[in-house]
Design an enzyme around this catalytic site. Structure first.
Site, PDB file in Angstrom:
ATOM      1  N   PRO A 176      -2.380   4.732  14.301  1.00 46.67           N
ATOM      2  CA  PRO A 176      -2.315   6.675  14.240  1.00 46.67           C
ATOM      3  C   PRO A 176      -3.495   7.034  14.467  1.00 46.67           C
ATOM      4  CG  PRO A 176      -1.927   6.117  12.158  1.00 46.67           C
ATOM      5  CD  PRO A 176      -2.106   4.904  13.396  1.00 46.67           C
ATOM      6  N   THR A 177      -3.179   8.323  14.745  1.00 43.79           N
ATOM      7  CA  THR A 177      -4.421   9.432  14.379  1.00 43.79           C
ATOM      8  C   THR A 177      -4.501   9.443  13.276  1.00 43.79           C
ATOM      9  OG1 THR A 177      -3.317  11.017  15.058  1.00 43.79           O
ATOM     10  CG2 THR A 177      -4.241  10.477  16.899  1.00 43.79           C
ATOM     11  N   TYR A 237     -14.818  -1.427   8.611  1.00 42.20           N
ATOM     12  CA  TYR A 237     -13.238  -1.033   8.797  1.00 42.20           C
ATOM     13  C   TYR A 237     -12.940  -1.508   9.937  1.00 42.20           C
ATOM     14  CZ  TYR A 237      -9.620   2.019   8.063  1.00 42.20           C
ATOM     15  OH  TYR A 237      -7.977   2.987   8.682  1.00 42.20           O
ATOM     16  N   GLY A 265       0.478  -1.172  -0.388  1.00 46.92           N
ATOM     17  CA  GLY A 265      -0.102   0.168  -0.061  1.00 46.92           C
ATOM     18  C   GLY A 265       0.904   1.471   0.163  1.00 46.92           C
TER      19      GLY A 265
HETATM   20  P1  NAP Z   1      -4.715   5.184   1.097  1.00 46.39           P
HETATM   21  O1  NAP Z   1      -3.627   6.484   0.368  1.00 46.39           O
HETATM   22  O2  NAP Z   1      -5.668   5.199   0.398  1.00 46.39           O
HETATM   23  O3  NAP Z   1      -3.298   4.008   0.264  1.00 46.39           O
HETATM   24  C1  NAP Z   1      -4.400   2.828  -0.199  1.00 46.39           C
HETATM   25  C2  NAP Z   1      -3.032   1.911  -0.173  1.00 46.39           C
HETATM   26  O4  NAP Z   1      -3.541   0.506  -0.712  1.00 46.39           O
HETATM   27  C3  NAP Z   1      -2.640   2.579  -2.202  1.00 46.39           C
HETATM   28  O5  NAP Z   1      -1.129   1.926  -1.528  1.00 46.39           O
HETATM   29  C4  NAP Z   1      -3.455   0.660  -2.646  1.00 46.39           C
HETATM   30  O6  NAP Z   1      -3.073   0.804  -3.858  1.00 46.39           O
HETATM   31  C5  NAP Z   1      -3.292   0.073  -1.589  1.00 46.39           C
HETATM   32  N1  NAP Z   1      -3.683  -0.919  -1.942  1.00 46.39           N
HETATM   33  C6  NAP Z   1      -5.526  -0.888  -1.670  1.00 46.39           C
HETATM   34  N2  NAP Z   1      -6.173  -2.290  -2.277  1.00 46.39           N
HETATM   35  C7  NAP Z   1      -5.299  -2.552  -2.981  1.00 46.39           C
HETATM   36  C8  NAP Z   1      -5.644  -3.849  -2.868  1.00 46.39           C
HETATM   37  N3  NAP Z   1      -5.899  -5.213  -3.288  1.00 46.39           N
HETATM   38  N4  NAP Z   1      -3.919  -4.535  -3.340  1.00 46.39           N
HETATM   39  C9  NAP Z   1      -2.543  -4.005  -2.773  1.00 46.39           C
HETATM   40  N5  NAP Z   1      -2.864  -2.735  -2.458  1.00 46.39           N
HETATM   41  C10 NAP Z   1      -3.694  -2.201  -2.421  1.00 46.39           C
HETATM   42  O7  NAP Z   1      -4.547   4.722   2.415  1.00 46.39           O
HETATM   43  P2  NAP Z   1      -3.399   5.833   3.321  1.00 46.39           P
HETATM   44  O8  NAP Z   1      -4.156   6.701   3.822  1.00 46.39           O
HETATM   45  O9  NAP Z   1      -2.020   5.684   3.244  1.00 46.39           O
HETATM   46  O10 NAP Z   1      -3.974   4.891   4.228  1.00 46.39           O
HETATM   47  C11 NAP Z   1      -2.427   4.101   4.794  1.00 46.39           C
HETATM   48  C12 NAP Z   1      -3.052   2.458   5.951  1.00 46.39           C
HETATM   49  O11 NAP Z   1      -2.889   3.403   6.876  1.00 46.39           O
HETATM   50  C13 NAP Z   1      -4.179   1.728   6.002  1.00 46.39           C
HETATM   51  O12 NAP Z   1      -4.306   0.688   6.798  1.00 46.39           O
HETATM   52  C14 NAP Z   1      -4.857   2.453   6.453  1.00 46.39           C
HETATM   53  O13 NAP Z   1      -5.502   1.637   7.168  1.00 46.39           O
HETATM   54  C15 NAP Z   1      -4.303   3.111   7.932  1.00 46.39           C
HETATM   55  N6  NAP Z   1      -4.470   3.895   8.673  1.00 46.39           N
HETATM   56  C16 NAP Z   1      -5.221   5.711   7.638  1.00 46.39           C
HETATM   57  C17 NAP Z   1      -5.411   6.645   8.137  1.00 46.39           C
HETATM   58  C18 NAP Z   1      -5.822   8.282   7.478  1.00 46.39           C
HETATM   59  O14 NAP Z   1      -5.851   8.830   7.511  1.00 46.39           O
HETATM   60  N7  NAP Z   1      -5.965   8.309   6.254  1.00 46.39           N
HETATM   61  C19 NAP Z   1      -5.395   6.944   9.338  1.00 46.39           C
HETATM   62  C20 NAP Z   1      -4.879   5.738  10.205  1.00 46.39           C
HETATM   63  C21 NAP Z   1      -4.578   4.636   9.819  1.00 46.39           C
HETATM   64  P3  NAP Z   1      -2.699   1.942  -5.475  1.00 46.39           P
HETATM   65  O15 NAP Z   1      -2.550   2.778  -4.993  1.00 46.39           O
HETATM   66  O16 NAP Z   1      -2.831   0.503  -6.242  1.00 46.39           O
HETATM   67  O17 NAP Z   1      -4.619   1.458  -5.133  1.00 46.39           O
END
Ligand code: NAP
Ligand code: GDP
Length: 318
Positions: free
Chosen positions: A167-168, A140, A11
């Protein structure tokens, strides 16, 4: 065998993945670490065979597992079942394949919205399973909580060091600026720029009174490097600035207006959901390990993110 760590980041094309890349660039590549940044283009982690082919190719010793279906309040509201099923499949594939390929350490990423809705504040790591999550993102949240269950199981049954961080609300460059799917800060940043360009009022969805703790993706990237190298507990670690850094959505919108240079009317669309009122967490556990870690001041991080959006508006996810 050399002592080199082969680190696979799933990801890594998203918001948090780019924060980790930026942290590595800032401090410089270490000779004993080889990084592999992958996205869904390299492997569909919902698919077991594709996941195994990726691990066979990279042969990681360490995995930072970020890949997930991710979204803000409004995407979650519409797709709770998808969030549960897709994330459960991805997480089971990544953790079971990590076990099969003898990965030394896996760090997965939970979120503060996974904690119970009815709770005492500030929330700490021991409270993850102490009651139902908020209705708006139960799919989720339950999928993410099951990572902690699996981590405990892999440790108890197989002695594995599979752990997680919490993380927040993350923000920064490479966020998802889609108004329906994304989180609050990218939504507000996009609308503030649009309002400045069109001379239309800047609209905050909901009442603006819910409160959030935000973490800049570049700070989170630096923390991930520390966790990968130094944190050796199976139980999760909350990654957050101090609880008194929590602000209301309205206050965040005011700082965005300032950063964007928008001076017009700011109004609320109270027909939109407020979601969870707050999910204030404690960083006491993190501070025991990292008493001196300095977070980027929120105002500066917002300004940098707005500047990045302005420079990349034609290519951002939206
Ligand atoms: P993001 O920007 O939406 O990125 C999601 C990533 O997951 C992308 O690289 C996407 O690849 C990949 N992905 C999705 N489905 C996939 C699949 N079936 N196979 C392989 N790769 C896949 O999300 P983010 O905000 O960086 O979040 C990253 C992590 O942090 C997640 O686990 C999320 O739950 C956690 N998190 C996020 C937040 C927040 O506020 N954003 C807060 C707490 C925790 P593509 O680009 O190729 O689609
Ligand atoms: P949450 O922290 O998991 O609830 O998810 P979000 O990051 O989507 O934040 C939702 C909160 O921000 C709710 O109180 C919304 O009413 C408010 N909000 C205000 N404007 C926006 C916007 O443009 N997008 C989103 N996602 N939420 C907004």
């Amino acid at each position: 065998m050399s002592g080199k760590k082969i680190i696979l980041v799933t990801g890594s094309s998203g918001l948090v993945g780019h924060g980790i890349r930026a942290a590595i660039e800032q401090e410089g590549q270490r000779e004993d670490e080889e990084w592999h940044f992958v996205s869904s283009k390299d492997a569909d982690l919902q698919d077991r065979a594709s996941t195994e082919a990726l691990f066979e190719k990279i042969k990681p010793t360490h995995v930072i597992h970020l890949a997930a279906l991710v979204g803000g309040l409004f995407r979650n509201l519409d797709h709770n079942l998808d969030f549960f099923r897709i994330n459960t499949q991805i997480n089971d594939n990544v953790l079971s394949t990590s076990h099969r390929y003898d990965v030394k350490k896996v760090i997965s990423c939970l979120s503060t919205c996974n904690f119970p809705n009815e709770t005492k504040y500030p929330i700490n790591e021991t409270m993850l399973h102490c009651g139902p999550p908020h209705e708006t993102n139960f799919g989720y949240s339950y999928a993410k909580r099951m990572i902690d269950v699996q981590n405990k199981g892999y440790h108890m049954q197989h002695g594995r060091m599979f752990t997680s961080v919490i993380p927040t609300s993350v923000f920064g460059p490479h966020d998802n600026f889609n108004l329906h799917d994304g989180h609050v800060l990218p939504g507000l940043i996009r609308r503030a720029f649009d309002s400045k360009a069109d001379g239309t009022p800047f609209v905050i969805w909901g009442t603006g009174s819910p409160r959030r703790q935000f973490i800049y993706s570049l700070d989170l990237g630096r923390l991930f490097l520390w966790v990968m190298r130094e944190y050796n507990e199976v139980t999760p670690l909350i990654l957050s600035a101090e609880a008194d850094h929590e602000i209301s959505i309205k206050e965040a919108a005011e700082l965005i207006s300032e950063a964007v240079g928008y001076h017009g009317a700011v109004i609320q669309d109270t027909s939109k959901s407020d979601g969870q009122f707050k999910k204030t967490v404690s960083n006491d556990k993190m501070r025991k390990y990292l008493p001196d870690f300095k977070f980027t001041p929120f105002k500066q991080a917002i300004k940098e993110t707005c500047d990045w959006y302005a420079a990349n508006a034609d290519k951002v996810r939206k």
